[in-house]
Write an enzyme that holds these catalytic residues in place. Structure first.
Site, PDB file in Angstrom:
ATOM      1  CG  HIS A 142      -0.191   0.293   2.512  1.00 35.66           C
ATOM      2  ND1 HIS A 142       0.568  -0.655   3.142  1.00 35.66           N
ATOM      3  CD2 HIS A 142      -0.087   1.412   3.258  1.00 35.66           C
ATOM      4  CE1 HIS A 142       1.109  -0.137   4.220  1.00 35.66           C
ATOM      5  NE2 HIS A 142       0.735   1.125   4.325  1.00 35.66           N
TER       6      HIS A 142
HETATM    7  C1  UD1 Z   1      -1.612   5.618   6.318  1.00 36.33           C
HETATM    8  C2  UD1 Z   1      -0.258   5.995   6.916  1.00 36.33           C
HETATM    9  C3  UD1 Z   1       0.731   4.865   6.692  1.00 36.33           C
HETATM   10  C4  UD1 Z   1       0.184   3.530   7.152  1.00 36.33           C
HETATM   11  C5  UD1 Z   1      -1.160   3.294   6.502  1.00 36.33           C
HETATM   12  C6  UD1 Z   1      -1.788   2.008   6.932  1.00 36.33           C
HETATM   13  C7  UD1 Z   1       0.354   8.392   6.837  1.00 36.33           C
HETATM   14  C8  UD1 Z   1       1.208   9.377   6.145  1.00 36.33           C
HETATM   15  N1  UD1 Z   1       0.298   7.159   6.269  1.00 36.33           N
HETATM   16  O1  UD1 Z   1      -1.441   5.510   4.911  1.00 36.33           O
HETATM   17  O2  UD1 Z   1       1.907   5.153   7.397  1.00 36.33           O
HETATM   18  O3  UD1 Z   1       1.080   2.498   6.797  1.00 36.33           O
HETATM   19  O4  UD1 Z   1      -2.019   4.386   6.859  1.00 36.33           O
HETATM   20  O5  UD1 Z   1      -3.036   1.822   6.344  1.00 36.33           O
HETATM   21  O6  UD1 Z   1      -0.221   8.709   7.845  1.00 36.33           O
HETATM   22  N2  UD1 Z   1      -9.132   5.232   2.784  1.00 36.33           N
HETATM   23  C9  UD1 Z   1     -10.316   4.547   2.864  1.00 36.33           C
HETATM   24  N3  UD1 Z   1     -10.806   4.245   4.109  1.00 36.33           N
HETATM   25  C10 UD1 Z   1     -10.160   4.564   5.246  1.00 36.33           C
HETATM   26  C11 UD1 Z   1      -8.954   5.265   5.158  1.00 36.33           C
HETATM   27  C12 UD1 Z   1      -8.449   5.581   3.925  1.00 36.33           C
HETATM   28  O7  UD1 Z   1     -10.932   4.232   1.864  1.00 36.33           O
HETATM   29  O8  UD1 Z   1     -10.656   4.251   6.340  1.00 36.33           O
HETATM   30  C13 UD1 Z   1      -8.579   5.538   1.459  1.00 36.33           C
HETATM   31  C14 UD1 Z   1      -8.822   6.953   1.028  1.00 36.33           C
HETATM   32  O9  UD1 Z   1      -9.092   6.937  -0.335  1.00 36.33           O
HETATM   33  C15 UD1 Z   1      -7.481   7.647   1.270  1.00 36.33           C
HETATM   34  C16 UD1 Z   1      -6.495   6.511   1.049  1.00 36.33           C
HETATM   35  O10 UD1 Z   1      -7.173   5.330   1.474  1.00 36.33           O
HETATM   36  O11 UD1 Z   1      -7.292   8.708   0.440  1.00 36.33           O
HETATM   37  C17 UD1 Z   1      -5.226   6.667   1.829  1.00 36.33           C
HETATM   38  O12 UD1 Z   1      -5.484   6.878   3.218  1.00 36.33           O
HETATM   39  P1  UD1 Z   1      -4.471   7.749   4.126  1.00 36.33           P
HETATM   40  O13 UD1 Z   1      -4.874   7.716   5.542  1.00 36.33           O
HETATM   41  O14 UD1 Z   1      -4.289   9.064   3.492  1.00 36.33           O
HETATM   42  O15 UD1 Z   1      -3.083   7.014   3.936  1.00 36.33           O
HETATM   43  P2  UD1 Z   1      -2.698   5.477   3.930  1.00 36.33           P
HETATM   44  O16 UD1 Z   1      -2.176   5.141   2.582  1.00 36.33           O
HETATM   45  O17 UD1 Z   1      -3.784   4.616   4.490  1.00 36.33           O
END
Ligand code: UD1
Length: 371
Positions: A215
């Site tokens: 991811h």
């Molecule tokens: C975040 C953390 C990363 C961790 C990862 C685990 C930061 C910079 N990154 O990255 O260190 O390894 O979490 O998962 O804090 N989304 C959903 N549902 C959710 C949450 C997110 O659909 O509950 C989708 C959204 O489209 C979002 C994307 O996932 O834009 C990324 O989520 P985000 O929290 O920005 O970063 P992660 O890649 O999850």
């Protein structure tokens, strides 16, 4: 009676939940036994992760109490998400006036809450401090550096963390080696993960499948890289069954780039899995292929051969002592073959990955409160 230590515990994203669970549990236990000064705790969920499968399932499985406050910040760009946590966390601190805020890991919520506290003169304890990948293209590396430079108490999982902090000029009294908090959760949840049913539901046999999770933006946000990774995963699936729970970021990018996957031929793409299923897959996999930080550590505990698709790791002990090896797209096929044809279990469990980290963390916060 001594006045309790007023504390806020912060959690935001999936990898935080298994780190706060043992803290919340030990605090409740010690408070009820009257062991040491009491902690009066508020649990704040920033809402960085909000889906049932990215958040709720972990609260339920790990027995974490309902958050007292949910900031509901949701997704956004790096800056928007960090800013949003900051503006919603500041009023909470103004109202609650905690003596300590405990933050864990390296996600945007970790750094955002630390920044707020630093400016308000509230003491911050950072659990999992000192880790460095030395790769500033990772958002997490920026979060680690800023959090550690501002936090008052730096609780490290392994000796390399202490060394990194010393090299950055951090005063010795701020650094405390307490061990790996993830392993507290792992040990506590083993009886439950050994009852997990996912493997049998999807037809996987212990030791006879590969577990894949990817991811990181550096792997999945670029079309060429994601397409090559998927091609490699399909090749792996021709050697042994593969289960690949797809993170929302990865799912979004696969569809945006129009990358087709040949599911069915040994490859199962499934929704993100809960904690017990994830532990069970890690314990029983013949091979783990991942870019997750936490899974490198869990694989090390289970001595499961682990290939980490990253140029670096902030958890070098998993390579030096544990079962982990860094890989890249050029070397991946060779590494996979070497791991599958090599010894079944590798590596050792590092010191202080023993289930006692939450207790040592609370002891250190009590000690620091007296200073
Ligand atoms: C975040 C953390 C990363 C961790 C990862 C685990 C930061 C910079 N990154 O990255 O260190 O390894 O979490 O998962 O804090 N989304 C959903 N549902 C959710 C949450 C997110 O659909 O509950 C989708 C959204 O489209 C979002 C994307 O996932 O834009 C990324 O989520 P985000 O929290 O920005 O970063 P992660 O890649 O999850």
């Amino acid at each position: 009676m001594m006045t309790p230590i007023k504390t806020i515990v912060v959690a935001g994203a999936r990898p935080n939940f298994m780190k706060i669970a043992p803290l919340m549990k030990r605090i409740a236990e010690q408070n009820s036994q009257g062991a040491g000064e009491r902690f009066e705790v508020r649990l704040v969920h920033t809402g960085q992760h909000y889906d049932q499968k990215m958040s709720d399932v972990f609260f339920k499985e790990l027995g974490i109490p309902e958050p007292d406050i949910n900031l509901g910040v949701g997704s956004g760009s790096q800056a928007a998400q960090t800013a949003s946590v900051m503006t919603s966390f500041e009023p909470v601190c103004l109202k609650e006036k905690p003596q300590w805020v405990i933050v864990v890991g390296d996600v945007n919520s970790t750094v955002a809450c630390t920044l707020v506290c630093a400016k308000m003169g509230i003491r911050v304890a950072h659990v999992e401090a000192g880790l460095r990948s030395f790769d500033r293209t990772m958002p997490e590396e920026i979060n680690r550096i800023v959090t550690d430079s501002l936090a008052d108490l730096l609780l490290t999982p392994s000796e390399d963390g202490n060394e990194n902090l010393r090299r950055e000029g951090v005063a010795e009294e701020r650094i405390k080696l307490v061990g790996n908090i993830m392993i507290d959760s792992l040990i506590e949840n083993l009886p439950m993960s050994r009852q997990a049913t996912l493997m049998s539901r999807i037809g996987l046999k212990p030791g006879k499948f590969a577990f894949v999770t990817l991811h990181r933006p550096s792997n999945v946000d670029c079309k060429e890289s994601l397409a090559s990774i998927m091609a490699e995963v399909e090749r792996l699936a021709s050697r042994l069954p593969v289960v690949f729970p797809i993170h929302p970021r990865t799912r979004k990018m696969l569809s945006e780039f129009g990358i087709k996957t040949s599911e069915g031929r040994g490859l199962q793409l499934i929704d993100p899995v809960g904690y017990h299923d994830s532990l069970s897959l890690t314990e029983n996999a013949r091979l783990l292929l991942t870019d997750s930080g936490g899974l490198q550590e869990e694989a090390t505990y289970f001595r499961t051969p682990c290939l980490t698709l990253r140029p670096n790791t902030e958890r070098p002990v998993t390579v030096a002592t544990g079962s982990n090896r860094l890989t890249n797209l050029q070397r991946l096929a060779t590494d996979i073959d070497e791991f599958l044809d090599g010894p079944e279990r590798r590596g050792q469990i590092p010191p202080l990955w023993d289930g006692g980290t939450a207790r040592r963390t609370l002891d250190e916060i009590r000690n620091a409160s007296r200073r």
